[in-house]
Design a protein around this motif. Structure first.
Motif, PDB file in Angstrom:
ATOM      1  N   GLU A 106       4.795  41.254  36.912  1.00 42.25           N
ATOM      2  CA  GLU A 106       3.962  41.038  38.099  1.00 42.25           C
ATOM      3  C   GLU A 106       4.780  40.437  39.238  1.00 42.25           C
ATOM      4  O   GLU A 106       4.655  40.839  40.401  1.00 42.25           O
ATOM      5  CB  GLU A 106       2.788  40.119  37.750  1.00 42.25           C
ATOM      6  CG  GLU A 106       1.811  39.922  38.897  1.00 42.25           C
ATOM      7  CD  GLU A 106       0.636  39.051  38.525  1.00 42.25           C
ATOM      8  OE1 GLU A 106      -0.406  39.143  39.200  1.00 42.25           O
ATOM      9  OE2 GLU A 106       0.754  38.261  37.561  1.00 42.25           O
ATOM     10  N   GLN A 127      -2.220  37.420  44.199  1.00 39.61           N
ATOM     11  CA  GLN A 127      -1.620  37.142  42.898  1.00 39.61           C
ATOM     12  C   GLN A 127      -2.077  35.802  42.314  1.00 39.61           C
ATOM     13  O   GLN A 127      -2.019  35.589  41.100  1.00 39.61           O
ATOM     14  CB  GLN A 127      -0.098  37.150  43.051  1.00 39.61           C
ATOM     15  CG  GLN A 127       0.691  37.010  41.762  1.00 39.61           C
ATOM     16  CD  GLN A 127       2.183  36.850  42.040  1.00 39.61           C
ATOM     17  OE1 GLN A 127       2.581  36.377  43.108  1.00 39.61           O
ATOM     18  NE2 GLN A 127       3.005  37.239  41.082  1.00 39.61           N
ATOM     19  N   ALA A 128      -2.529  34.881  43.163  1.00 38.26           N
ATOM     20  CA  ALA A 128      -2.796  33.508  42.739  1.00 38.26           C
ATOM     21  C   ALA A 128      -3.917  33.410  41.706  1.00 38.26           C
ATOM     22  O   ALA A 128      -4.961  34.049  41.847  1.00 38.26           O
ATOM     23  CB  ALA A 128      -3.139  32.650  43.952  1.00 38.26           C
ATOM     24  N   ARG A 129      -3.673  32.591  40.689  1.00 40.46           N
ATOM     25  CA  ARG A 129      -4.728  32.284  39.711  1.00 40.46           C
ATOM     26  C   ARG A 129      -5.687  31.247  40.277  1.00 40.46           C
ATOM     27  O   ARG A 129      -6.897  31.296  40.016  1.00 40.46           O
ATOM     28  CB  ARG A 129      -4.101  31.773  38.415  1.00 40.46           C
ATOM     29  CG  ARG A 129      -5.132  31.381  37.359  1.00 40.46           C
ATOM     30  CD  ARG A 129      -4.505  31.061  36.031  1.00 40.46           C
ATOM     31  NE  ARG A 129      -5.506  30.607  35.085  1.00 40.46           N
ATOM     32  CZ  ARG A 129      -5.237  30.231  33.828  1.00 40.46           C
ATOM     33  NH1 ARG A 129      -3.996  30.303  33.373  1.00 40.46           N
ATOM     34  NH2 ARG A 129      -6.202  29.823  33.033  1.00 40.46           N
ATOM     35  N   PHE A 130      -5.155  30.289  41.021  1.00 41.74           N
ATOM     36  CA  PHE A 130      -5.961  29.255  41.672  1.00 41.74           C
ATOM     37  C   PHE A 130      -5.556  29.161  43.132  1.00 41.74           C
ATOM     38  O   PHE A 130      -4.395  29.430  43.490  1.00 41.74           O
ATOM     39  CB  PHE A 130      -5.748  27.879  41.023  1.00 41.74           C
ATOM     40  CG  PHE A 130      -6.078  27.828  39.563  1.00 41.74           C
ATOM     41  CD1 PHE A 130      -7.393  27.867  39.122  1.00 41.74           C
ATOM     42  CD2 PHE A 130      -5.066  27.737  38.621  1.00 41.74           C
ATOM     43  CE1 PHE A 130      -7.698  27.817  37.765  1.00 41.74           C
ATOM     44  CE2 PHE A 130      -5.356  27.679  37.263  1.00 41.74           C
ATOM     45  CZ  PHE A 130      -6.673  27.723  36.826  1.00 41.74           C
ATOM     46  N   SER A 131      -6.496  28.780  43.977  1.00 34.69           N
ATOM     47  CA  SER A 131      -6.202  28.575  45.388  1.00 34.69           C
ATOM     48  C   SER A 131      -7.122  27.497  45.932  1.00 34.69           C
ATOM     49  O   SER A 131      -8.186  27.220  45.357  1.00 34.69           O
ATOM     50  CB  SER A 131      -6.380  29.868  46.187  1.00 34.69           C
ATOM     51  OG  SER A 131      -7.751  30.254  46.196  1.00 34.69           O
ATOM     52  N   ILE A 189       0.243  29.827  40.961  1.00 42.73           N
ATOM     53  CA  ILE A 189       0.665  31.134  40.466  1.00 42.73           C
ATOM     54  C   ILE A 189       1.037  31.013  38.992  1.00 42.73           C
ATOM     55  O   ILE A 189       1.898  30.207  38.616  1.00 42.73           O
ATOM     56  CB  ILE A 189       1.876  31.662  41.254  1.00 42.73           C
ATOM     57  CG1 ILE A 189       1.613  31.614  42.765  1.00 42.73           C
ATOM     58  CG2 ILE A 189       2.242  33.056  40.781  1.00 42.73           C
ATOM     59  CD1 ILE A 189       0.483  32.482  43.236  1.00 42.73           C
ATOM     60  N   GLN A 190       0.407  31.834  38.157  1.00 43.00           N
ATOM     61  CA  GLN A 190       0.714  31.824  36.725  1.00 43.00           C
ATOM     62  C   GLN A 190       1.950  32.664  36.448  1.00 43.00           C
ATOM     63  O   GLN A 190       2.037  33.814  36.870  1.00 43.00           O
ATOM     64  CB  GLN A 190      -0.460  32.392  35.935  1.00 43.00           C
ATOM     65  CG  GLN A 190      -0.284  32.349  34.430  1.00 43.00           C
ATOM     66  CD  GLN A 190      -0.400  30.939  33.875  1.00 43.00           C
ATOM     67  OE1 GLN A 190      -1.438  30.313  33.983  1.00 43.00           O
ATOM     68  NE2 GLN A 190       0.672  30.442  33.275  1.00 43.00           N
ATOM     69  N   ASN A 191       2.930  32.081  35.759  1.00 49.40           N
ATOM     70  CA  ASN A 191       4.039  32.888  35.248  1.00 49.40           C
ATOM     71  C   ASN A 191       4.053  32.780  33.732  1.00 49.40           C
ATOM     72  O   ASN A 191       3.194  32.111  33.153  1.00 49.40           O
ATOM     73  CB  ASN A 191       5.369  32.497  35.915  1.00 49.40           C
ATOM     74  CG  ASN A 191       5.920  31.162  35.451  1.00 49.40           C
ATOM     75  OD1 ASN A 191       5.523  30.616  34.415  1.00 49.40           O
ATOM     76  ND2 ASN A 191       6.862  30.618  36.207  1.00 49.40           N
ATOM     77  N   LEU A 218       2.278  27.187  35.200  1.00 46.76           N
ATOM     78  CA  LEU A 218       1.625  27.422  36.485  1.00 46.76           C
ATOM     79  C   LEU A 218       2.503  26.814  37.570  1.00 46.76           C
ATOM     80  O   LEU A 218       2.853  25.636  37.513  1.00 46.76           O
ATOM     81  CB  LEU A 218       0.237  26.782  36.517  1.00 46.76           C
ATOM     82  CG  LEU A 218      -0.587  27.123  37.765  1.00 46.76           C
ATOM     83  CD1 LEU A 218      -1.197  28.521  37.623  1.00 46.76           C
ATOM     84  CD2 LEU A 218      -1.684  26.094  38.017  1.00 46.76           C
ATOM     85  N   TYR A 276      -6.040  23.186  35.309  1.00 47.22           N
ATOM     86  CA  TYR A 276      -5.123  23.904  34.428  1.00 47.22           C
ATOM     87  C   TYR A 276      -4.700  23.038  33.252  1.00 47.22           C
ATOM     88  O   TYR A 276      -4.326  21.871  33.436  1.00 47.22           O
ATOM     89  CB  TYR A 276      -3.883  24.338  35.227  1.00 47.22           C
ATOM     90  CG  TYR A 276      -2.927  25.205  34.457  1.00 47.22           C
ATOM     91  CD1 TYR A 276      -3.239  26.528  34.164  1.00 47.22           C
ATOM     92  CD2 TYR A 276      -1.696  24.713  34.020  1.00 47.22           C
ATOM     93  CE1 TYR A 276      -2.362  27.346  33.463  1.00 47.22           C
ATOM     94  CE2 TYR A 276      -0.806  25.515  33.327  1.00 47.22           C
ATOM     95  CZ  TYR A 276      -1.141  26.823  33.044  1.00 47.22           C
ATOM     96  OH  TYR A 276      -0.269  27.622  32.351  1.00 47.22           O
TER      97      TYR A 276
END
Length: 291
Positions: A40, A185-189, A206-208, A212, A236
């Motif tokens: 991703e 792409q962000a998991r949280f904002s 951003i999750q990798n 995070l 998280y």
């Protein structure tokens, strides 16, 4: 006449612009180096920048470098990787030159590894700052609750225009193309609005594959930056990472009290300029590759 390792490399390995078909190769190279690029993330790099690489005689990617142009005033160099078995061949120099020569009169910034710093210095980069790479395996909030007169909520579609304006002001260049993709792409904002409803800050998580990553974080001051970070970190369960410019000591002190520890302090370097734009509103970068 004998053929040196360096000559063999220059004669045999071509630099190519990489595509989606090369992603698995690049992930393999990243894994070799102990880095954590995901498919991703590499797709985002391909969408927002120029990713180049050397390939060996079997078509395997053995080097990469990416450059991200932000308008006409700044570019960021990142994702510079060389297969350990191919070091000493001039590959790192060649791939870096390929990227910076695309924008010969534009200031180019990068976050250097210790190993890469001598190469960048030879190419004319100067150290203009320092980052704190912080990791928290167990986050503990020590931040005071946000002022009730302020509002924090996830990013909405109608917030994008104002986010792009704030980012230009804080970053010192126009990276709208990158940021629009990054928000998706962000998991949280989180966005922060003052009592009159004006947006004054935002942050992304951003999750990798490993953790995070929190960033960018843009805010009027360290207290409000802390509010935004907690809004994301508090949701998280797992390892967190954030990269904070060294000038933000008040925020760093707060993060140390919340369980973050310094992993590294890499230099920020610049070519074709003496200093970066003022970034007093930028409390955490998006990622080292993107500046």
């Amino acid at each position: 006449m004998s053929v040196t390792k360096d000559t063999y490399c220059k004669n045999s390995f071509n630099i190519e612009r990489l595509t989606k078909q090369d992603i698995q190769d690049v992930i393999g190279l990243s894994d070799q180096l102990g880095w954590d690029y995901s498919a991703e993330e590499l797709e985002l790099i391909l969408q927002t920048g120029y990713l180049y690489g050397h390939k060996n005689e079997n078509g395997k990617v053995i080097s990469t470098a990416a450059i991200f142009p932000y308008g006409t005033t700044l570019a960021s160099l990142g994702t510079v990787m060389v297969d350990p078995g191919c070091r000493g061949m001039g590959i790192g120099t060649a791939i870096t030159k390929k990227c910076i020569n695309m924008f010969p009169n534009t200031p180019v910034t990068l976050v250097s590894t210790d190993q890469g710093k001598p190469l960048y210095q030879k190419l004319g980069f100067k150290t203009v700052g320092t980052l704190y790479k912080l990791i928290a395996n167990k986050y503990q909030n020590r931040q005071s609750p946000a002022d009730d007169s302020y509002i924090i909520h996830p990013i909405r579609k109608e917030d994008i225009k104002e986010i792009l304006r704030l980012d230009r002001q804080a970053f010192g260049a126009d990276r709208a193309v990158f940021l629009k993709h990054r928000i998706t792409q962000a998991r949280f904002s989180a966005v922060l609005k003052n009592p009159t409803g004006e947006m004054v800050g935002f942050a992304l998580g951003i999750q990798n594959p490993e953790m995070l990553v929190i960033g960018p974080v843009i805010a009027p001051g360290p207290l409000m930056a802390g509010w935004l970070i907690h809004e994301i970190a508090g949701k998280y369960q797992g390892t967190l990472r954030i990269d904070v410019p060294s000038e933000h000591q008040a925020l760093l002190d707060s993060l140390f009290c919340s369980g973050f520890e310094t992993v590294n302090q890499p230099p920020v370097m610049l070519l074709n300029g003496d200093r970066l734009p003022s970034r007093h509103l930028l409390f955490a970068i998006a990622a080292q590759a993107y500046g």
